[in-house]
Motif scaffolding. Structure first.
Motif, mmCIF file in Angstrom:
data_model
loop_
_atom_site.group_PDB
_atom_site.id
_atom_site.type_symbol
_atom_site.label_atom_id
_atom_site.label_comp_id
_atom_site.label_asym_id
_atom_site.label_seq_id
_atom_site.Cartn_x
_atom_site.Cartn_y
_atom_site.Cartn_z
ATOM 1 N N GLY A 21 -13.018 -2.997 -9.449
ATOM 2 C CA GLY A 21 -12.358 -4.249 -9.799
ATOM 3 C C GLY A 21 -10.905 -4.083 -10.198
ATOM 4 O O GLY A 21 -10.255 -5.061 -10.577
ATOM 5 N N LYS A 22 -10.398 -2.858 -10.124
ATOM 6 C CA LYS A 22 -9.001 -2.620 -10.505
ATOM 7 C C LYS A 22 -8.066 -3.225 -9.466
ATOM 8 O O LYS A 22 -8.371 -3.226 -8.269
ATOM 9 C CB LYS A 22 -8.713 -1.124 -10.600
ATOM 10 C CG LYS A 22 -9.503 -0.414 -11.661
ATOM 11 C CD LYS A 22 -9.236 1.080 -11.589
ATOM 12 C CE LYS A 22 -10.530 1.796 -11.877
ATOM 13 N NZ LYS A 22 -10.708 3.018 -11.185
ATOM 14 N N SER A 23 -6.933 -3.674 -9.940
ATOM 15 C CA SER A 23 -5.915 -4.176 -9.006
ATOM 16 C C SER A 23 -5.319 -2.983 -8.256
ATOM 17 O O SER A 23 -5.478 -1.825 -8.669
ATOM 18 C CB SER A 23 -4.802 -4.913 -9.761
ATOM 19 O OG SER A 23 -4.021 -3.987 -10.505
ATOM 20 N N LEU A 24 -4.625 -3.271 -7.170
ATOM 21 C CA LEU A 24 -3.969 -2.218 -6.403
ATOM 22 C C LEU A 24 -2.953 -1.487 -7.277
ATOM 23 O O LEU A 24 -2.851 -0.253 -7.224
ATOM 24 C CB LEU A 24 -3.285 -2.813 -5.163
ATOM 25 C CG LEU A 24 -2.705 -1.817 -4.174
ATOM 26 C CD1 LEU A 24 -3.813 -0.978 -3.539
ATOM 27 C CD2 LEU A 24 -1.915 -2.526 -3.099
ATOM 28 N N LEU A 31 -3.950 6.882 -9.731
ATOM 29 C CA LEU A 31 -3.831 7.999 -8.786
ATOM 30 C C LEU A 31 -2.442 8.632 -8.812
ATOM 31 O O LEU A 31 -2.199 9.610 -8.113
ATOM 32 C CB LEU A 31 -4.148 7.519 -7.361
ATOM 33 C CG LEU A 31 -5.575 7.045 -7.110
ATOM 34 C CD1 LEU A 31 -5.693 6.407 -5.732
ATOM 35 C CD2 LEU A 31 -6.560 8.193 -7.257
ATOM 36 N N ASP A 32 -1.544 8.051 -9.581
ATOM 37 C CA ASP A 32 -0.158 8.497 -9.655
ATOM 38 C C ASP A 32 0.526 8.416 -8.288
ATOM 39 O O ASP A 32 1.196 9.331 -7.827
ATOM 40 C CB ASP A 32 -0.067 9.923 -10.227
ATOM 41 C CG ASP A 32 1.347 10.308 -10.621
ATOM 42 O OD1 ASP A 32 2.126 9.402 -10.987
ATOM 43 O OD2 ASP A 32 1.685 11.501 -10.539
ATOM 44 N N LEU A 33 0.301 7.280 -7.629
ATOM 45 C CA LEU A 33 0.892 6.989 -6.319
ATOM 46 C C LEU A 33 1.567 5.628 -6.402
ATOM 47 O O LEU A 33 1.250 4.822 -7.277
ATOM 48 C CB LEU A 33 -0.184 6.963 -5.235
ATOM 49 C CG LEU A 33 -0.964 8.246 -5.017
ATOM 50 C CD1 LEU A 33 -2.191 7.976 -4.158
ATOM 51 C CD2 LEU A 33 -0.086 9.293 -4.374
ATOM 52 N N SER A 34 2.444 5.347 -5.466
ATOM 53 C CA SER A 34 3.087 4.029 -5.473
ATOM 54 C C SER A 34 2.132 2.983 -4.899
ATOM 55 O O SER A 34 1.292 3.276 -4.042
ATOM 56 C CB SER A 34 4.384 4.044 -4.660
ATOM 57 O OG SER A 34 4.110 4.054 -3.278
ATOM 58 N N LYS A 35 2.280 1.774 -5.395
ATOM 59 C CA LYS A 35 1.469 0.659 -4.916
ATOM 60 C C LYS A 35 1.729 0.432 -3.422
ATOM 61 O O LYS A 35 0.807 0.174 -2.651
ATOM 62 C CB LYS A 35 1.809 -0.583 -5.727
ATOM 63 C CG LYS A 35 1.080 -1.824 -5.298
ATOM 64 C CD LYS A 35 1.407 -2.982 -6.219
ATOM 65 C CE LYS A 35 2.216 -3.996 -5.488
ATOM 66 N NZ LYS A 35 2.473 -5.218 -6.234
ATOM 67 N N GLN A 36 2.993 0.548 -3.004
ATOM 68 C CA GLN A 36 3.358 0.331 -1.606
ATOM 69 C C GLN A 36 2.691 1.362 -0.692
ATOM 70 O O GLN A 36 2.181 1.020 0.365
ATOM 71 C CB GLN A 36 4.880 0.380 -1.427
ATOM 72 C CG GLN A 36 5.336 0.085 -0.010
ATOM 73 C CD GLN A 36 4.937 -1.298 0.449
ATOM 74 O OE1 GLN A 36 5.094 -2.269 -0.261
ATOM 75 N NE2 GLN A 36 4.384 -1.387 1.661
ATOM 76 N N TYR A 37 2.700 2.625 -1.121
ATOM 77 C CA TYR A 37 2.068 3.672 -0.314
ATOM 78 C C TYR A 37 0.573 3.397 -0.163
ATOM 79 O O TYR A 37 0.024 3.466 0.936
ATOM 80 C CB TYR A 37 2.286 5.061 -0.938
ATOM 81 C CG TYR A 37 1.427 6.106 -0.297
ATOM 82 C CD1 TYR A 37 1.716 6.578 0.983
ATOM 83 C CD2 TYR A 37 0.289 6.588 -0.923
ATOM 84 C CE1 TYR A 37 0.905 7.511 1.602
ATOM 85 C CE2 TYR A 37 -0.528 7.517 -0.308
ATOM 86 C CZ TYR A 37 -0.216 7.975 0.944
ATOM 87 O OH TYR A 37 -1.035 8.877 1.559
ATOM 88 N N LEU A 52 -3.255 12.364 -1.804
ATOM 89 C CA LEU A 52 -4.210 11.284 -2.040
ATOM 90 C C LEU A 52 -5.637 11.803 -1.860
ATOM 91 O O LEU A 52 -6.509 11.545 -2.691
ATOM 92 C CB LEU A 52 -3.948 10.106 -1.103
ATOM 93 C CG LEU A 52 -5.011 8.999 -1.080
ATOM 94 C CD1 LEU A 52 -5.209 8.401 -2.470
ATOM 95 C CD2 LEU A 52 -4.633 7.928 -0.077
ATOM 96 N N LEU A 53 -5.863 12.528 -0.771
ATOM 97 C CA LEU A 53 -7.204 13.054 -0.513
ATOM 98 C C LEU A 53 -7.667 13.953 -1.655
ATOM 99 O O LEU A 53 -8.817 13.870 -2.095
ATOM 100 C CB LEU A 53 -7.230 13.817 0.813
ATOM 101 C CG LEU A 53 -7.027 12.963 2.067
ATOM 102 C CD1 LEU A 53 -6.906 13.857 3.291
ATOM 103 C CD2 LEU A 53 -8.142 11.960 2.239
ATOM 104 N N GLU A 54 -6.761 14.789 -2.141
ATOM 105 C CA GLU A 54 -7.092 15.701 -3.241
ATOM 106 C C GLU A 54 -7.470 14.918 -4.499
ATOM 107 O O GLU A 54 -8.442 15.246 -5.173
ATOM 108 C CB GLU A 54 -5.898 16.609 -3.521
ATOM 109 C CG GLU A 54 -6.169 17.676 -4.562
ATOM 110 C CD GLU A 54 -4.952 18.556 -4.768
ATOM 111 O OE1 GLU A 54 -4.402 18.531 -5.887
ATOM 112 O OE2 GLU A 54 -4.556 19.250 -3.812
ATOM 113 N N LYS A 55 -6.715 13.868 -4.791
ATOM 114 C CA LYS A 55 -6.991 13.061 -5.984
ATOM 115 C C LYS A 55 -8.350 12.364 -5.887
ATOM 116 O O LYS A 55 -8.978 12.079 -6.902
ATOM 117 C CB LYS A 55 -5.887 12.049 -6.218
ATOM 118 C CG LYS A 55 -4.597 12.703 -6.697
ATOM 119 C CD LYS A 55 -3.519 11.681 -6.925
ATOM 120 C CE LYS A 55 -2.259 12.344 -7.416
ATOM 121 N NZ LYS A 55 -2.268 12.637 -8.834
#
Length: 97
Positions: A21-24, A31-37, A52-55
Motif C-alpha cells: 500500500g506504499k506510494s511510489l 529502496l533509496d532510488l528516485s521515484k522517476q526511475y 534495484l535487483l539487489e535491493k
C-alpha cells in the motif's frame, strides 16, 4: 519469503506485492532510488538495474534459447525472392541498353 521471477512481468508483479500500500514515492525512498526511475521501470521504459535487483534480493541470469525460424526461409518464399532478383537483373539489363 523467497520469490522467483522468470520474466520481467513476473518481477514487476513481485515489486507491486512488495510495495503493498506504499506510494511510489515511499517505496522509492525505502529502496533509496528516485521515484522517476522506479516509475520508468514499472512502465517498462528502463530495465531494472543491478542495484534495484539487489535491493529486492534478486540477481539477473541470462538464458539463451533457439531463435524462431524466420518466415523468409520458407521454401515458397525463397522461390519468390529468387524470381524477384532475376526480374531485377532483367530490368537492369534493359536500362543499360
Amino acid at each position: 519469503m523467497a520469490y522467483k521471477a522468470n520474466t520481467i512481468e513476473e518481477l514487476l508483479a513481485i515489486m507491486k506485492r512488495v510495495q503493498g500500500g506504499k506510494s511510489l514515492t515511499e517505496f522509492a525512498a525505502e529502496l533509496d532510488l528516485s521515484k522517476q526511475y522506479l516509475s520508468n521501470v514499472y512502465n517498462r521504459h528502463k530495465e531494472p538495474s543491478e542495484r534495484l535487483l539487489e535491493k529486492l534480493g534478486f540477481t539477473r541470469q541470462t538464458a539463451y534459447v533457439p531463435a524462431p525460424v524466420p518466415p523468409a526461409s520458407a521454401p515458397g518464399k525463397q522461390k519468390q525472392t529468387e524470381k524477384h532478383k532475376d526480374k531485377e537483373k532483367e530490368n537492369e539489363k534493359e536500362r543499360k541498353k
